[in-house]
Design a protein around this motif. Structure first.
Motif, short mmCIF file in Angstrom:
data_model
loop_
_atom_site.label_atom_id
_atom_site.label_comp_id
_atom_site.label_asym_id
_atom_site.label_seq_id
_atom_site.Cartn_x
_atom_site.Cartn_y
_atom_site.Cartn_z
N GLN A 276 0.84 -1.20 0.00
CA GLN A 276 0.00 0.00 0.00
C GLN A 276 0.87 1.25 0.00
OE1 GLN A 276 -1.84 1.16 3.69
NE2 GLN A 276 -3.73 1.78 2.66
N ARG A 277 1.90 1.26 0.82
CA ARG A 277 2.78 2.43 0.87
C ARG A 277 3.56 2.60 -0.43
NH1 ARG A 277 5.03 3.55 6.96
NH2 ARG A 277 3.01 3.39 8.00
N ALA A 278 3.95 1.46 -1.02
CA ALA A 278 4.64 1.55 -2.32
C ALA A 278 3.73 2.19 -3.36
CB ALA A 278 5.07 0.16 -2.76
N PHE A 279 2.45 1.83 -3.34
CA PHE A 279 1.48 2.42 -4.28
C PHE A 279 1.26 3.90 -3.99
CE2 PHE A 279 -3.09 3.54 -4.68
CZ PHE A 279 -3.13 3.69 -6.06
N LEU A 280 1.03 4.25 -2.72
CA LEU A 280 0.76 5.64 -2.36
C LEU A 280 1.96 6.54 -2.61
CD1 LEU A 280 -1.25 5.10 0.95
CD2 LEU A 280 -2.15 5.78 -1.28
N ASN A 281 3.15 5.97 -2.55
CA ASN A 281 4.37 6.75 -2.81
C ASN A 281 4.80 6.71 -4.27
OD1 ASN A 281 4.71 7.62 -0.13
ND2 ASN A 281 5.74 5.70 0.43
N GLY A 282 3.93 6.14 -5.14
CA GLY A 282 4.19 6.16 -6.57
C GLY A 282 5.25 5.19 -7.04
#
Length: 383
Positions: A129-135
């Motif tokens: 999720q954090r990888a996605f939110l951080n692009g």
């Protein structure tokens, strides 16, 4: 607003979790990610020479050999520790990976030390999720990571890898660009509607729209194919009572999974098992014999047989009469109230003759290859 602030504060948390499956193994790994990841490892890591507080000056991508110690300065384990500084990490945040010996006790003690210094245990999928939110990855790639981890066959692994490398994302981008182009032309036509200027004919606009719709429909249809390859292609073994369905099932599995008896109607419920053929998983479903039910229990079994037929991609029709070839639908009688739609294929197999297990599996695999136009080509869009 309050929910958004809570979510934002959670993203500022430093999280930790085992990156390897729970259990005894040669090695295990724990991952820490967040603003305090490096300061936490700096407190509990000691070099082989006894030096502490060295991780804060360690460059990104560097691995150090040393020990993890607890609050009492007692050694928990000998480890290899790697630093990944933001944004050059999977999550895009400061990240630490601790490779330790694969003991459940060691893993728990390291996790306790990390949590005591302010980190919290990550929820399922939070690193992705954090990888996605951080692009760092697209949403479809985040989904592909879960598919890759759970892949059981060569085909499901291949699909997950294709999606992880952005094939699905690129297709979505192409369709989006087509819609942006279409919208731009429509806005130009509206802005200059009173002028004697034509930017695109009605036919051109319709063609652009139809092409985008066709591409979207292909993606929608690819879901069924992708799901089948990921979860296993359902194969319903059907036929009249005592026709040899359970015998065929046992022959495919190479074990006595279904009860075989000369008494008609022995199978009252569906029996399901999986077999891999040429890297593709098939879920074979042994069903109750199709006939007019003699009691309420048999009626329920036959209803489940029809439900199995409805969700099957391949139908293996077993008959005591030798039948050669393939058919698009199994034979059925109207009084069975069978509402089956066309299936990609149905294979008729007789219990007479000398066809062995390997030949039977080869025939099923070959028939599935013939139907790639129905299943496989759609999956290419997803890949």
């Amino acid at each position: 607003m309050e929910t958004e602030l809570k979510n934002e504060s959670k993203l500022q948390d430093t999280i930790c979790a085992p990156a390897t499956a729970r259990g005894i193994a040669a090695l295990g790994m724990i991952r820490i990610s967040g603003p305090n990841a490096i300061s936490i490892i700096n407190e509990i890591f000691v070099t082989t020479k006894g030096l502490k507080c060295v991780m804060k000056d360690t460059a990104s991508g560097v691995t150090r050999h040393g020990f993890i110690v607890n609050a009492r300065n007692e050694t928990i384990d000998e480890v290899m520790c790697t630093i990944f500084r933001a944004p050059n990490s999977f999550t895009g945040e400061d990240t630490v990976e601790i490779s330790h010996h694969g003991s459940i006790f060691i893993q728990q003690q390291i996790m306790v030390s990390i949590v005591n210094l302010g980190a919290r245990i990550a929820i399922n999928g939070e690193f992705s999720q954090r990888a996605f939110l951080n692009g760092k990855i697209a949403l479809s790639q985040a989904e592909a990571i879960a598919d890759l981890i759970s892949a059981r066959t060569a085909m499901s692994h291949h699909l997950a890898m294709k999606q992880l490398h952005g094939g699905y994302t690129e297709k979505i981008k192409e369709i989006r660009e087509e819609f942006v182009k279409l919208l731009s032309l429509l806005e130009l036509e509206l802005d200059f509607s009173e002028e004697d200027v034509e930017f695109a004919s009605r036919d051109n606009l319709n063609q652009l729209m139809q092409h985008s719709i066709d591409e979207l429909e292909k993606l929608v249809k690819s879901f069924e194919a992708g799901s089948a390859f990921k979860n296993g292609i359902p194969v319903a073994i059907i036929g009249k009572p005592n026709s040899g369905k359970s015998t065929i099932m046992n022959a495919i599995l190479n074990e006595e999974r279904s009860i075989v008896s000369p008494i008609s109607g022995t199978t009252r419920d569906t029996v399901e098992e999986s077999v891999q053929i040429e890297g593709i998983e098939y879920r074979f479903i042994d069903t109750a014999g199709l006939r007019s039910a003699k009691d309420s229990i048999e009626r329920k079994g036959i209803e489940r047989s029809y439900k199995a037929i409805e969700r099957a991609h391949i139908i293996l029709y077993v008959s005591r009469t030798l039948v050669v070839g393939f058919t698009s639908q199994p034979e059925r009688k109207e009084n069975h109230h069978h509402r089956q739609q066309d299936r990609p294929c149905a294979f008729k197999q007789s219990t007479k003759g000398s066809m062995g297990r390997n030949e039977l599996l080869a025939n099923i695999g070959n028939q599935q290859h013939r139907n790639r136009r129905t299943i496989g080509e759609n999956s290419q869009d997803k890949r």
